[in-house]
Design a protein around this motif. Sequence first.
Motif, mmCIF file in Angstrom:
data_model
loop_
_atom_site.group_PDB
_atom_site.id
_atom_site.type_symbol
_atom_site.label_atom_id
_atom_site.label_comp_id
_atom_site.label_asym_id
_atom_site.label_seq_id
_atom_site.Cartn_x
_atom_site.Cartn_y
_atom_site.Cartn_z
ATOM 1 N N HIS A 181 -4.774 5.003 5.323
ATOM 2 C CA HIS A 181 -5.642 5.081 4.137
ATOM 3 C C HIS A 181 -6.405 6.403 4.065
ATOM 4 O O HIS A 181 -7.265 6.548 3.189
ATOM 5 C CB HIS A 181 -6.653 3.925 4.131
ATOM 6 N N ALA A 229 -14.968 11.791 8.207
ATOM 7 C CA ALA A 229 -15.602 11.415 6.931
ATOM 8 C C ALA A 229 -14.557 11.028 5.890
ATOM 9 O O ALA A 229 -14.876 10.343 4.921
ATOM 10 C CB ALA A 229 -16.451 12.574 6.410
ATOM 11 N N ARG A 259 0.718 4.207 -2.734
ATOM 12 C CA ARG A 259 0.201 5.508 -2.307
ATOM 13 C C ARG A 259 1.247 6.603 -2.528
ATOM 14 O O ARG A 259 0.922 7.714 -2.934
ATOM 15 C CB ARG A 259 -0.228 5.423 -0.831
ATOM 16 N N CYS A 271 -8.155 9.596 3.226
ATOM 17 C CA CYS A 271 -8.490 9.968 1.846
ATOM 18 C C CYS A 271 -7.387 10.790 1.174
ATOM 19 O O CYS A 271 -7.007 11.851 1.654
ATOM 20 C CB CYS A 271 -9.789 10.767 1.835
ATOM 21 N N SER A 327 -21.415 15.283 -1.011
ATOM 22 C CA SER A 327 -21.213 16.308 0.015
ATOM 23 C C SER A 327 -21.600 17.690 -0.513
ATOM 24 O O SER A 327 -22.040 18.552 0.255
ATOM 25 C CB SER A 327 -19.782 16.291 0.557
ATOM 26 N N ARG A 360 -12.412 -3.649 7.744
ATOM 27 C CA ARG A 360 -11.060 -4.049 8.117
ATOM 28 C C ARG A 360 -11.133 -5.486 8.631
ATOM 29 O O ARG A 360 -12.189 -5.924 9.100
ATOM 30 C CB ARG A 360 -10.495 -3.175 9.250
ATOM 31 N N GLY A 404 -13.388 9.908 -6.312
ATOM 32 C CA GLY A 404 -13.541 11.357 -6.258
ATOM 33 C C GLY A 404 -14.860 11.859 -6.800
ATOM 34 O O GLY A 404 -15.119 13.058 -6.759
ATOM 35 N N TYR A 410 -9.088 7.820 8.442
ATOM 36 C CA TYR A 410 -7.999 8.162 9.357
ATOM 37 C C TYR A 410 -6.884 7.145 9.161
ATOM 38 O O TYR A 410 -7.128 6.036 8.694
ATOM 39 C CB TYR A 410 -8.530 8.116 10.801
ATOM 40 N N HIS A 413 0.810 -1.206 0.000
ATOM 41 C CA HIS A 413 0.000 0.000 0.000
ATOM 42 C C HIS A 413 0.857 1.275 0.000
ATOM 43 O O HIS A 413 0.620 2.201 -0.773
ATOM 44 C CB HIS A 413 -0.967 -0.024 1.196
HETATM 45 C C1 HEM Z 1 -16.160 14.622 0.215
HETATM 46 C C2 HEM Z 1 -15.480 13.858 -0.604
HETATM 47 C C3 HEM Z 1 -14.751 12.600 -0.198
HETATM 48 C C4 HEM Z 1 -14.962 11.775 0.875
HETATM 49 C C5 HEM Z 1 -16.010 11.905 1.978
HETATM 50 C C6 HEM Z 1 -13.970 10.715 0.797
HETATM 51 C C7 HEM Z 1 -13.835 9.699 1.744
HETATM 52 C C8 HEM Z 1 -12.850 8.726 1.722
HETATM 53 C C9 HEM Z 1 -12.687 7.699 2.716
HETATM 54 C C10 HEM Z 1 -13.572 7.498 3.949
HETATM 55 C C11 HEM Z 1 -11.607 6.958 2.367
HETATM 56 C C12 HEM Z 1 -11.037 5.741 3.130
HETATM 57 C C13 HEM Z 1 -10.176 6.241 4.271
HETATM 58 C C14 HEM Z 1 -9.730 5.187 5.243
HETATM 59 O O1 HEM Z 1 -9.836 3.977 4.984
HETATM 60 O O2 HEM Z 1 -9.225 5.592 6.321
HETATM 61 C C15 HEM Z 1 -11.091 7.502 1.124
HETATM 62 C C16 HEM Z 1 -10.000 7.022 0.446
HETATM 63 C C17 HEM Z 1 -9.597 7.509 -0.769
HETATM 64 N N1 HEM Z 1 -10.080 8.616 -1.438
HETATM 65 FE FE1 HEM Z 1 -11.557 9.815 -0.837
HETATM 66 N N2 HEM Z 1 -13.199 10.906 -0.310
HETATM 67 C C18 HEM Z 1 -13.632 12.051 -0.952
HETATM 68 C C19 HEM Z 1 -13.101 12.616 -2.097
HETATM 69 C C20 HEM Z 1 -12.055 12.103 -2.810
HETATM 70 C C21 HEM Z 1 -11.495 12.690 -4.013
HETATM 71 C C22 HEM Z 1 -11.945 14.000 -4.644
HETATM 72 C C23 HEM Z 1 -10.507 11.843 -4.442
HETATM 73 C C24 HEM Z 1 -9.605 11.949 -5.638
HETATM 74 C C25 HEM Z 1 -9.874 12.517 -6.766
HETATM 75 C C26 HEM Z 1 -10.430 10.748 -3.500
HETATM 76 C C27 HEM Z 1 -9.544 9.713 -3.578
HETATM 77 C C28 HEM Z 1 -9.374 8.747 -2.609
HETATM 78 C C29 HEM Z 1 -8.386 7.677 -2.715
HETATM 79 C C30 HEM Z 1 -7.401 7.471 -3.844
HETATM 80 C C31 HEM Z 1 -8.528 6.899 -1.550
HETATM 81 C C32 HEM Z 1 -7.735 5.662 -1.151
HETATM 82 C C33 HEM Z 1 -6.614 6.038 -0.210
HETATM 83 C C34 HEM Z 1 -5.869 4.846 0.328
HETATM 84 O O3 HEM Z 1 -6.452 3.760 0.464
HETATM 85 O O4 HEM Z 1 -4.672 5.015 0.632
HETATM 86 N N3 HEM Z 1 -11.387 10.945 -2.523
HETATM 87 N N4 HEM Z 1 -11.854 8.601 0.765
#
Ligand code: HEM
Length: 421
Positions: free
Chosen positions: A368, A362, A107, A370, A268, A312, A261, A365, A103
């Motif tokens: 991973h 949201a 990342r 966001c 939201s 998880r 994304g 944390y 990961h």
């Molecule tokens: C309000 C908008 C968004 C919310 C609420 C949101 C929420 C989340 C959450 C809850 C996770 C998982 C975190 C975890 O497991 O701790 C996540 C992961 C991720 N989000 Fe978002 N996200 C948003 C917008 C975006 C946008 C705009 C992008 C990219 C264009 C994006 C890309 C990603 C990626 C790539 C991951 C995976 C990260 C990883 O596993 O290392 N997200 N997001």
Amino acid sequence: MTVPTEIIEKVVDPRAYADGSIYDAYRWLRANDPMGLVEAPGYDPFRVVTRHADVMEISRQNDLFHNGPQAVLNTQVGIRKSLELTGGKPLVNSLVQMDPPEHGKYRGLTSAWFQPGNLKRLEGRIRELARRSVDRMAQSGGRCDFVNEIALHYPLLVIMEILGLPEEDEPLMLKLTQEMFGATDPELNQRSSSLNIKDETQQLDMTSLWTMMAYFNKLTEERRANPTDDLASVIANAEIDGEPLDAMATMGYYVITATAGHDTTSSSTGGALWALAENPEEFRKLRADVSLIPSMIDEAIRWTTPVKHFMRRATRDTEVGGHAIAEDEWLMLCYASANRDEAAFDEPDSFRIDRKPNRHIAFGYGGHLCLGQYLAKIEMRILFEELLPRLESVELDGEPAMSQALFVNGPKRLPIRFTMT
Ligand code: HEM
């Protein structure tokens, strides 16, 4: 303690996420069984983690609690079918299914690109897209469905901008984001996520998968030949241990960026306007002081919490918040419950644009967290900076509705009446 059947039914019923009754179930769980065991027909048993402190405690320990191979709740049949297709590996291996050490390597390829310093240079182009959306709203004669006319399109156009894709490919990208990560709402006419087949009746549409593969392979070739400053160029030219990513890994990266994304930020954005339309005092406060936009956006993201859960799996026997967790137990991290936890938020069921502190989770944390959180906040801020000075009044104009989905959900219909300059 045994979790009552009616609570279990809510946790696995997409309709409860649309009608809001999931919040009653969460409240019961937080108070009575914050890591309750759910044994629902068709599902492997799992624990519902509902308190803010426990979700954080689990999320920050990425070696102890793994995401892979099944990071989202799925039925036993759905899991079996997805794995049959690929000989035991996730169909599209993306960041959310990966664990250490893989990961961190993946990342790390784009984490600098997603930092605010780099995103700053995109603000001008994002503002142009925001202005166009606001102009479209102004031309709609004082009434519109804010979700279908504005909130669904704007974040998709932003994603296409960051990946460097031409605007005429919007319909293809819309299909991609809906099919690969979509909701289960019958009215939205979307199949269940292709990554997450739900039952025997649902077949993965291999044609659309191959179409997508071909599309992204061409993109990779183009960006390898002529790199630009877009995200696709970073992904296409990335190397792990000195080797370029293979076609599947490259596609997994494009897909997670495009899908993660889109629905999230649409939800939201729609959720923010819904809350403002229903809370005229907060709307007035915001118009009088637009410096409150960033804090309103954080509150709207807490309020809507578009990503309802991630899963998880415990890699060994352990303990969290005084509760024993056995090796291999499957845990549902309920962000929407954590974000309404009375122990973490004052009056959690009120929408307050100046909430301080606002330690919502949201965006998750830990390891991973966001990757797109800054981008999501920048694009929402810019849209509201363009919209609010022109929006004199807004109110609901009929029944809004939320989508039915256990994973990502938000408003699917938001009829509003408004006056604009
Ligand atoms: C309000 C908008 C968004 C919310 C609420 C949101 C929420 C989340 C959450 C809850 C996770 C998982 C975190 C975890 O497991 O701790 C996540 C992961 C991720 N989000 Fe978002 N996200 C948003 C917008 C975006 C946008 C705009 C992008 C990219 C264009 C994006 C890309 C990603 C990626 C790539 C991951 C995976 C990260 C990883 O596993 O290392 N997200 N997001």
